[in-house]
Scaffold this active site. Structure first.
Site, mmCIF file in Angstrom:
data_model
loop_
_atom_site.group_PDB
_atom_site.id
_atom_site.type_symbol
_atom_site.label_atom_id
_atom_site.label_comp_id
_atom_site.label_asym_id
_atom_site.label_seq_id
_atom_site.Cartn_x
_atom_site.Cartn_y
_atom_site.Cartn_z
ATOM 1 N N HIS A 262 5.733 4.676 -2.888
ATOM 2 C CA HIS A 262 4.840 4.605 -3.179
ATOM 3 C C HIS A 262 4.166 4.357 -4.580
ATOM 4 O O HIS A 262 3.429 3.879 -5.085
ATOM 5 C CB HIS A 262 4.184 6.048 -2.516
ATOM 6 C CG HIS A 262 2.369 6.364 -2.806
ATOM 7 N ND1 HIS A 262 1.653 6.132 -1.844
ATOM 8 C CD2 HIS A 262 1.359 6.069 -4.041
ATOM 9 C CE1 HIS A 262 0.390 5.768 -2.679
ATOM 10 N NE2 HIS A 262 0.174 6.285 -3.561
ATOM 11 N N GLU A 263 4.351 4.544 -5.632
ATOM 12 C CA GLU A 263 4.209 4.964 -7.238
ATOM 13 C C GLU A 263 5.254 3.628 -7.763
ATOM 14 O O GLU A 263 4.032 3.085 -8.199
ATOM 15 C CB GLU A 263 4.843 5.814 -8.181
ATOM 16 C CG GLU A 263 4.143 7.330 -7.646
ATOM 17 C CD GLU A 263 2.203 7.179 -7.595
ATOM 18 O OE1 GLU A 263 1.986 6.404 -8.547
ATOM 19 O OE2 GLU A 263 2.228 8.220 -7.019
ATOM 20 N N HIS A 266 2.384 0.872 -6.793
ATOM 21 C CA HIS A 266 1.687 1.196 -7.938
ATOM 22 C C HIS A 266 1.989 -0.327 -9.531
ATOM 23 O O HIS A 266 1.226 -0.898 -9.690
ATOM 24 C CB HIS A 266 0.929 2.150 -8.324
ATOM 25 C CG HIS A 266 0.340 2.527 -7.317
ATOM 26 N ND1 HIS A 266 -0.981 2.389 -7.315
ATOM 27 C CD2 HIS A 266 0.446 4.080 -6.462
ATOM 28 C CE1 HIS A 266 -1.876 3.073 -6.310
ATOM 29 N NE2 HIS A 266 -1.317 4.241 -6.009
ATOM 30 N N GLU A 292 -4.075 0.921 -4.046
ATOM 31 C CA GLU A 292 -3.401 1.477 -3.156
ATOM 32 C C GLU A 292 -2.726 0.563 -2.021
ATOM 33 O O GLU A 292 -2.210 1.083 -1.642
ATOM 34 C CB GLU A 292 -4.604 2.367 -2.997
ATOM 35 C CG GLU A 292 -4.362 3.818 -1.879
ATOM 36 C CD GLU A 292 -3.185 4.876 -2.386
ATOM 37 O OE1 GLU A 292 -3.343 4.938 -3.895
ATOM 38 O OE2 GLU A 292 -2.953 5.627 -1.284
#
Lengths: 494, 494
Positions: A262-263, A266, A292
């Site tokens: 997830h990070e 980003h 997001e």
């Protein structure tokens, strides 16, 4: 043109201060000993104060006025637009209110930490009331300045261009879709048998090595970034130095590794922003919803496909040894597990929007005065019952779980689900345009997906609006349809 | 009194910016990926620029003028003295010269790195000439402002109150003492047999654990500090958050562990500064000579005593296994080993001053014009031959070894040896006043020494001059005698 160039110089300096702030924030979460926290708060406040003075310097307003007559190319014009937006927002709010908000949120956030532990909403309620009152004052001023409603002006802080009415339509569509869909998913899931349970412990150093390997697989550049450990995962940094943090649990590698992905999503966005604009407002990532969408596109869309999980499962077995839970089909079931729960950050992608819709409804009611703060716990629990059919046993698992409101962030929550829906719509368009993306994921090859994202999202930075990014990339405005189709296909395939 | 309070507020802000800079510097050396370096330079330059603007704001001069008539207590008066000194120095030098120096040193330092590798002084000579010319300009202005000679004004940057003539006397005394003393030491050492050689490798994690244990033993507070790894050891940080770095070598734990103790000495000083003055100039560490005296008092004076080595040797054996080099008497011999060499940072305490005296003589000759830059390599080698009887085979081992001049630091070198001599004089006074210090060190108990240092040095911060600190603590001005006595007692005991 001189005025525009002066603005570029001025905003480069502001951006550089922002970069320095991001390092100080990262350090405070990852490195700083406890003894440093008071002085660190001073450092952050001093740099923020200097930034605010620079941003609201009246000469900036004059320069903007002059620059608006200059002959600018499209990126310069978009840059001026972003500069104007920052200046208008920052100079509209009186310094006294900025300081009052800063003090109120700091006190409220501090009290929230222990109130949450003790599940004692009443203790923090007066401090939250103060934050809410000041937020209403700020939102009113911003709304007047930007010619929009109070709530839209707050949303605009995080996702420029979004509006409560557009979000409301999308969310209510999903709220109508969810109940019967969720029932069907849960019933099908039940029929397929028990949830596979990984048997630990799982050495942290092996989890960390795998997290790094996965980040590299997706495309994270470790010569221009780091990956570390913090209490809660986040990503930050500046051009050339992007930093991811992950939180590991020795009993469960499932969450940490998806959090790392997830990070990585980003940071990949940030690493692919156009370097020639890296110091300017137009060169920054578009709002939080697009941000997001990039984390969720990697984590939820790409990395939970059967293709990628078939690449991932052998890595799990290699790192942690053979076990039933890490057979390809079981790891896939784990990563597709749906289970209504109390906590937003632990939610699966099917029920997650319900958590956000609840907060979206409640924060509007709080801001409009329809919901007195004292009734928040009750309204929260009632809302959870309505949306997911469960009632939190206490406020720690209810309205005290998230820091956002207590830290003064009203209007932030919707961006999570806008991001999820944007991710689905973008990924559908990408895989349709590039049929080799999915077979690539099965081999751990993200290059085609990465190129598509760079071309259609990352490389645009803030040169166009979020709506335009989505419309150009997918041929349609953002709709809940793509997200709902994605869920149907993943959880209830024909 | 209002003017004085305004100055306190203003300098608190400046100090906070300095704290932020220290975190950014630390991060650049310890954490930052290579991709971050360009933007990090911008961050550092931007914060330094803002600091310089704040420091030289003409209103500061006005406030100082008014505050000088206020009724101040001694610490406030000393604070105003330090404020005035900073303001005078900073506002004397034109912004254009500051920028020219910054560019010239940055270019020179950059070129020096490869010139050093290739032992090619000629390559960096023109850039060093530029740095030297600008330094002469700066030193001239500072000297006029502060009513002192050009070189004294440069020394004053690092060690306020020191003068070339006083330093010259001390250094020439030592230069006269050294030759026959060194001969005697080397002869005695030779008679005692071969140098014990530790047999590695020595696991880095064990070295690191021992370094942390030793720092804690001396009194470093890990709840208000960190210890990490970097290419060269240093210490930095701010009140409540002091950071030490160490560089480990798997083949040799001897250097790293003393380096850790050296940096612990620096940090102990900083951790013991009076917290009530931590944001003000008077609350900062006195000049570099006192700072170096605190690192050397721990590393060279306390931690190379037979008492402490009898505590240390068992820890070595526990960490790395029994071996001949780690028997008490052999570890002591290792930590007392004297050997003339080319490299200052590798030098023992007997020959170290010779390296500094050479640089002290040469930088005066360079600044006065007596020594043309082209002749520096020759003069260096000749000087080494005269002082230590050895001639560097190339400039990498000669005049290219240290960064200082190439980074624009003229006047810094003397502080190393002033520090060593101050350390000896302070430690002699401390152990005389407190006979339990040495028996304490044998048990790893630094509390009595620490208390003495806090009372006599650390707690005074910059409230009095370096000379006054030494005179109050030892009953005498700084003299080379205590250092020479220390060396005689350690290396040629009767």
């Amino acid at each position: 043109m001189d005025a525009y160039r002066d603005l570029e110089t001025h905003f480069k300096k502001l951006n550089t201060l922002g970069d320095a702030l991001s390092v100080l924030h990262w350090d405070a979460s990852v490195m700083m000993p406890v003894g440093g926290s008071l002085a660190r708060s001073d450092q952050l406040a001093t740099l923020r104060g200097i930034s605010h003075e620079l941003l609201t310097d009246p000469k900036v307003g004059d320069l903007i006025g002059t620059a608006e007559n200059a002959d600018l190319d499209p990126w310069q014009a978009a840059n001026l637009h972003e500069i104007r937006r920052s200046y208008l927002r920052a100079s509209a709010v009186p310094q006294k209110l900025v300081e009052a908000l800063s003090q109120a949120t700091s006190a409220c956030e501090h009290s929230w930490r222990t109130a949450k532990q003790d599940a004692d909403f009443a203790r923090v309620q007066p401090l939250l009331q103060k934050v809410l009152d000041l937020t209403l004052e700020e939102g009113g001023i911003l709304g007047e300045t930007l010619d929009m409603s109070l709530y839209d002006a707050l949303i605009d802080t995080y996702e420029p261009g979004a509006s409560a009415s557009a979000i409301g339509q999308i969310f209510e569509d999903y709220a109508a879709f969810l109940p019967s869909f969720l029932d069907d998913v849960l019933e099908k899931q039940k029929r397929a048998g028990e949830k596979p349970i990984p048997e630990g412990p799982f050495a942290i150093d092996k989890q960390e090595a795998l997290a790094r390997h996965l980040a590299e697989t997706v495309g994270f550049d470790f010569s221009a970034g780091r990956m570390d450990v913090s209490a809660h995962p986040f990503s930050t940094g500046y051009a050339g130095d992007r930093r991811i943090t992950v939180s590991y649990n020795p009993d469960d590698p499932i969450l940490a590794l998806m959090a790392a992905l997830h990070e990585t999503g980003h940071s990949l966005y940030e690493q692919n922003l156009p370097t020639e604009w890296s110091g300017q407002p137009v060169g920054q990532a578009r709002g939080m919803a697009i941000h997001e969408s990039q984390s969720l596109l990697i984590e939820m869309q790409a990395c939970r496909t059967p293709e990628f999980v078939s690449f991932l499962a052998p890595l799990f077995r290699e790192a942690f040894g053979e076990q039933d839970a890490f057979r390809d089909e079981n790891l896939l079931r784990l990563y597709h597990w749906v289970e209504p729960g109390f906590i937003r950050v632990m939610a699966d992608e099917v029920t997650y929007p319900a958590h956000v819709i609840l907060r979206f409804r409640l924060e509007q009611a709080l801001l409009s005065g329809d919901l007195p703060l004292a009734d928040l716990p009750y309204a929260w629990n009632e809302g959870m019952q309505g949306l997911l059919g469960i009632t939190p046993p206490n406020d720690r698992l209810g309205c005290l779980q998230d820091i956002h409101w207590y830290a003064g962030s009203f209007g932030y929550f919707p961006t999570y689900t806008l991001g999820a829906m944007t991710a689905a719509q973008l990924f559908a368009a990408a895989t349709e345009a590039e049929p080799d993306i999915l077979p690539g994921l099965a081999k751990g090859d993200f290059s085609i997906l990465r190129d598509w994202l760079k071309r259609n999202v990352h490389g645009l930075a803030s040169s166009v609006s979020s709506d335009e990014i989505v419309a150009h990339a997918t041929g349609r405005r953002l709709e809940p349809k793509a997200f709902e189709s994605h869920l149907k296909q993943r959880y209830l395939p024909k």
